[in-house]
Design a protein around this motif. Structure first.
Motif: not given
Length: 377
Positions: A13-40
């Motif tokens: 799985l890729q996001t914007k041409g880059r492999p999607t990193e594994f995380s316990y919280w890979p996404t954040k829920r928005l109104r319609a769909h989830a979005k990949i979220q970065p590290k803080l």
């Protein structure tokens, strides 16, 4: 031995041409769909936690969480002060307990932890090695029990009754310093690091799954079979070994593929990632670092005789800190004996090296997003 099955047809799985990193919280829920979220990235997580607490809508709940957070920070400063030794475990326990309350106030329907109980107690207080801890369901005798409440928020269910945990079964579950425990007990290592954990997808079937990659020589070095790895890590039934032709610097890599993929609607695989991770995350251990990849993940191989004392990573840290804090508070002379005993180096490493790990790991749970220190300060 029968031949291994071929891996499921798909691609990483890729996001914007880059492999999607594994995380316990890979996404954040928005109104319609989830979005990949970065590290803080934060030199310390306290400011970010303060911001999260300030968004609690119920005024009394927000004030309580805010007060608990302030206490947690003060106790953390005391517990990590360079010249503090004798009182360190007690200060750290009260830091962790207040952070637990912040976590539960933010992520559960509990309105208050006023008059809450520890939820865990020493049953036997003979030698350090013979100590048994007893945790209680919540509520118990009409009182909230902190330990079970934290378990409920972490895993989705708390204790359904009292449960005993042997301290000697909790000690090896602490990841940092695990090899010191191995030397003290002459036991094999129980943690196996993952070379990587990857999201994979099949676009035509609209499904995603996880692949876990382990170095073959890590298993052979510890005389662990592939089936033992699956059964003792808690991953058996959820993952299967498949054919893998990958290698890294000449080291052969084994692939364990998730048995049942998760489907996603339309063209939004990110919508399924949180559900996907939820099925495996409590069988993983993690360390936080200030250099890429910022998180490393491990499997803990639990002997059958110790399964009853297996805890999620944060709860094993919490339970051991409670016990050391109790000794420090009520029987301080015994803490000196512990440090002089065969587990002394293990405990010294735990109380000095674990606080930052616990702080960032639990802060990530509170925020539902990976948070770590930046590598440039």
């Amino acid at each position: 031995m029968p031949p291994l099955p071929q891996p499921r047809s798909g691609e990483r799985l890729q996001t914007k041409g880059r492999p999607t990193e594994f995380s316990y919280w890979p996404t954040k829920r928005l109104r319609a769909h989830a979005k990949i979220q970065p590290k803080l990235f934060a030199l310390a997580p306290w400011g970010t936690l303060t911001s999260a607490v300030s968004k609690i809508r119920e005024a009394t709940k927000m004030l309580e969480a805010s007060a608990c957070l302030k206490q947690a920070q003060d106790f953390y400063l005391v517990g990590t002060e360079r010249n503090v030794e004798a009182a360190r475990p007690l200060a750290l326990y009260y830091c962790y307990m207040n952070l637990l309350k912040v976590y539960c106030l933010l992520r559960s329907d509990k309105q208050s932890f006023n008059d809450a109980r520890h939820g865990i107690a020493e049953v036997s207080t003979g030698t350090f090695e013979s100590t048994t801890l007893r945790a209680f369901r919540s509520p118990n005798q009409n009182k909230i029990q902190n330990f079970s409440e934290m378990m409920s928020v972490l895993t989705g269910s708390g204790l359904d009754g009292s449960h005993d945990y042997l301290l000697t079964h909790i000690l090896p579950q602490i990841l940092p310093g695990h090899r010191i425990w191995c030397e003290a007990t002459n036991e094999r290592e129980r943690f196996i690091s993952f070379e990587s954990i990857q999201f994979w997808q099949n676009k035509s079937d609209r499904c995603v799954w996880l692949n876990l990659y382990v170095y073959a020589d890590d298993l052979s070095r510890l005389s662990r079979t592939h089936s033992e790895f699956l059964s003792q890590s808690g991953l058996e039934g959820n993952f299967r070994e498949v054919v893998c032709e990958r290698a890294n610097d000449g080291r052969r890599i084994i692939c364990f593929e998730q048995v049942t993929p998760t489907t996603y609607p339309a063209s939004h695989p990110a919508d399924a990632l949180l559900e996907l991770v939820a099925g495996v995350r409590h069988d993983l251990w993690a360390t936080v670092s200030s250099v890429p990849p910022y998180r490393r993940y491990y499997a803990y191989l639990t002997p059958d005789a110790e399964l009853e004392s297996r805890l999620p990573q944060l709860l094993s840290i919490y339970a051991l800190t409670f016990q050391l804090g109790s000794v420090t508070r009520y029987r301080p002379q015994e803490y000196d004996k512990i440090l002089e005993g065969k587990f002394g180096a293990r405990i010294q490493d735990f109380v000095t090296g674990q606080p930052a790990q616990f702080l960032y790991l639990l802060s990530s749970e509170i925020l539902q997003q990976d948070i770590t220190q930046p590598s440039i300060i």
